[in-house]
Design a protein around this motif. Sequence first.
Motif, short mmCIF file in Angstrom:
data_model
loop_
_atom_site.label_atom_id
_atom_site.label_comp_id
_atom_site.label_asym_id
_atom_site.label_seq_id
_atom_site.Cartn_x
_atom_site.Cartn_y
_atom_site.Cartn_z
N VAL B 187 0.87 -1.18 0.00
CA VAL B 187 0.00 0.00 0.00
C VAL B 187 0.90 1.22 0.00
O VAL B 187 1.85 1.29 0.78
N ILE B 188 0.61 2.16 -0.91
CA ILE B 188 1.39 3.41 -0.93
C ILE B 188 0.48 4.54 -0.47
O ILE B 188 -0.55 4.81 -1.10
N LEU B 189 0.86 5.17 0.62
CA LEU B 189 0.10 6.34 1.07
C LEU B 189 0.59 7.55 0.28
O LEU B 189 1.79 7.83 0.26
N ALA B 355 9.72 3.48 1.34
CA ALA B 355 9.28 2.42 2.25
C ALA B 355 9.31 2.92 3.70
O ALA B 355 10.25 3.58 4.13
N THR B 356 8.24 2.62 4.43
CA THR B 356 8.20 2.95 5.85
C THR B 356 8.74 1.74 6.62
O THR B 356 8.92 0.66 6.03
N ALA B 363 5.09 5.48 1.62
CA ALA B 363 4.48 6.81 1.65
C ALA B 363 5.28 7.71 0.72
O ALA B 363 6.50 7.58 0.61
N ALA B 364 4.57 8.63 0.04
CA ALA B 364 5.25 9.55 -0.88
C ALA B 364 4.48 10.85 -0.96
O ALA B 364 3.25 10.86 -0.86
N GLY B 365 5.22 11.94 -1.15
CA GLY B 365 4.58 13.25 -1.25
C GLY B 365 4.49 13.89 0.13
O GLY B 365 5.27 13.57 1.02
N ARG B 391 7.30 8.16 -7.93
CA ARG B 391 7.78 7.19 -8.91
C ARG B 391 8.61 6.10 -8.23
O ARG B 391 8.40 4.91 -8.46
N ARG B 392 9.53 6.52 -7.37
CA ARG B 392 10.40 5.53 -6.74
C ARG B 392 9.61 4.54 -5.89
O ARG B 392 9.88 3.34 -5.89
N SER B 393 8.60 5.03 -5.17
CA SER B 393 7.85 4.09 -4.34
C SER B 393 6.99 3.18 -5.22
O SER B 393 6.84 1.99 -4.91
#
Lengths: 376, 564
Positions: B187-189, B355-356, B363-365, B391-393
Amino acid sequence: MAEFTLKIRRYDPQSGEAPYWDEHTIELEPHRSVLEGLLQAKAKTDGSIGVRCSCRAAICGSCGVRINGQPGLACHTHLDAAAARSEDGVITVEPMGNMPVIRDLIVDMDAVHWKKIQRVTPWLINKTPIPEREYIVPRESMVDVTQTAACIQCGACVSDCLTMEVDPLFVGPAALAKAYRFVGDPRDAEHESRLKDLSEDPHGIYDCTHCFKCIEACPKGVAPMNQIMRLRRIAGSDHHIVDRNNGHRHEAAFGTLVKDHGLLWEAELLPRSYGGDSWFGKFAPAAGLELVASLPAITKALLRGKVTPMGALKPHKIPKEDLAAVQRIYDVIESRDERIELNLYITGTDAENAENPVETVAAAAPSAGDEEGLTR
Amino acid sequence: MPAYDVLIIGAGLAGQRAALAAAQKGASVAIMSKVHPVRSHSVAAAGGINAAVNPADDWRSHAYDTVKGSDFLGDQDAIEIMCREAPLEVMHLEHIGVTFHRNEKGEIDLRAFGGASMKRTAYVADITGQALLHVLYEQMMKFHEVIDRYEEWFVTSLVIDDNGHCVGVVSRDIRDGKLQTFSAKSVILASGGAGQCFKPTTNALICTGDGIAQAYKAGAPLMDMEMIQYHPTTLAENGFLITEGARGEGAHLLNSKGERFMEKYAPNKMELASRDVVSRAEQTEILEGRGVGPEGSGIWLDITVVPKRRTLEALREIVNIGKDFAGVDITREPIMIQPGMHYIMGGVKTDVNGATPIPGLYAAGEVACVSVHGGNRLGANSLLDTLIFGRRSGEHAAERAVGMPMPTASLDAQRRDEEQTAEILSRPKTGRRVSEIKEELGTTMNRYVAVFREEAGLQTAHEIVRRLKEEAKTAYVDDKGTVFNQDVLGAIELDYMLTCAEAIVVAAIERKESRGAQFRTDYPERNDAEWLKHIDVSRNGAETPHLSYSPVTITQWQPEERKY
């Protein structure tokens, strides 16, 4: 602070009841927005008022509604201006038109607006080879397409599009403005096929009736109808696309008739649109068939006095000097090497573009104790 | 149950960029947002995006400016990555259709921006965020067959399995009120910042810290939460953003004596010093009685010195904002501004791949803290941050999915959330209104956790936030329906905001020095010996936040005195 009455069109799909009007009194400074009024009513008295909103600053495009019958953004309409526009001072707020209502002021944009956007292949199809760095393109072209890229997809133009009201399949102002964003972009490889597609679609660029409603509705100066007209000019004049809907011929006939007679010669318009843009057009087989097919409409027009048999046979007459003036306009425009397109987004008015007069700047510069004039 | 390799929450620039990158890598992807993607707050970014695209520029110069802007709290490994990859990213955006403003040669034009040692900001008039966001959404429409979109879905919980891995989310379909559990390998926040904790703020009403709070509740640490950016030019009238691009184009800041006071505070960069410096200078002028306006609480921004044609072409949006929201024609007269809450440098702690510490959670942004902004973000670095780390995440999460079995998210979280919704709806009318609590939170934060801070004020803020947290538990909602029940969402968002606010306040109390956006009048100096470190805030199972520290990564640039 002033008091305003908001009359909100409410609809709860779960209640099984018909839509109804709901009045709220709010208190705000007069130059605050209708959205702030709605949010105050929501915060203080009824949290169930449904309205999409986010940025409050006319950039996210969420809060498209109709205020006193006019489409626009709630955050972009001042309370005092809205109250002044209404006969009894009550500000009515309704959901936008041409789209199904989900709840209260929230409409289903996916069902209409976004489908139409998807219809115009809304992404850049790159000219190849793609350069390693940026495409080198004229400065003006990027500023020009930025005008249409400035569309925030609020749906205000779709809400009151008259063509869409009678032809729900019309691609519509927002989507066609989006199409111009690619046709006007020198980096796109598919100008011609995009134009052909939208010319041949019976609900495409020639379906617009030129009513200006979308230009009036747009809060961002995108002027969708202007972009539609530009698509027509580029399709017809630059790519010579003659569509099977006779849209291009119709437009050409319009232009020729006004040039030749100073006014439109209505009876000549249809035959020329179908048979070709000359007096002989009416003898073409296509025109004959179309005339027969159009008989009911023609009969109606005759019965209602819109056309008289004499008027149909003879063109309208205008004074010679007026006709000469009209023809001078054609001469000037047609003799230009390049079409000049109005782009209000960059050019503004001539007066606005004048260099800053030095004295105005000096007069406007602030000085101690001179704040009153500039604060509200 | 829907299941995806990569599930992205939030569809602003970071989220959409992540979705496109993950799909490019062949992952099955879905993106979910509580608003339609083009309504995301990235749309409001105005000035531009930084990248050393000029051959005469160097990404190291960009990186150094960023490090200095961060007051040496930024992690230099992450900053190097961001600045090195920036030019390629800008070219990619240009290729997919962004209408970057051109110079006379037809190349991408660059404008000056705060804290930058040369012109480095690519832009589209002053609607750069909108231009970028809409172009990315065009790509979402192009790739609609490979990226599923859940538009107007509101995430209520992250699903964490028994091993402590994130394996999905619970989300509410806003249109019909139904909860649905989604399984996901990652999951990407990407759900943005928490500006609504403050009032006024330049942030949109949707910026309620959802992702920050969700991650915190799931056990992820937050970092640099005390670092809240006050933007130097927000409209005094209502807190709306006036782009830094205005000063980039040459506009002046003037006090009530008509002085360009920035020469006292930043003689070299003047109005284009970094944002914390300019905001502090303005606030000092105001506190010392040289503010303008009826209450002396404003500063003049004079854009009339910019050639009018340039203003109309490159600052079009603020011409409109001035006219529509303040009744001022900025081409003819100065406009009254003041510092206003704009951005949170802190967020969910991540590595350079987004990555967290929770496996499967990225998470990104603005929701994230890599940390590339440290104590203070440079203008036009936030768009860059969203795209590079989005992009990286996306790429990293997609790679992680390869060869990994699809987890099945348990339905326990959904049951808990269903109970929570039912509980909110059943509250008696005796509770305070959600809007009242939110209002008190916003004004409290803006009063005590603003440009200048000190211990007593911060402690007061903490007490108030704790009281509001209690009151929020009984906050009453009017709407009992299921279709577009914005009232219930408001109650959940309030809980998110209060969680973020507490993290912000405790971190601000903890950092006993002045660095970047954190200026403590009781500790006015930067103290590298004790505080050249990040403050991490985590839940650690307790009700009250737990604090710890992590080191700042320094690669090439040792901390030095910061002068503009």
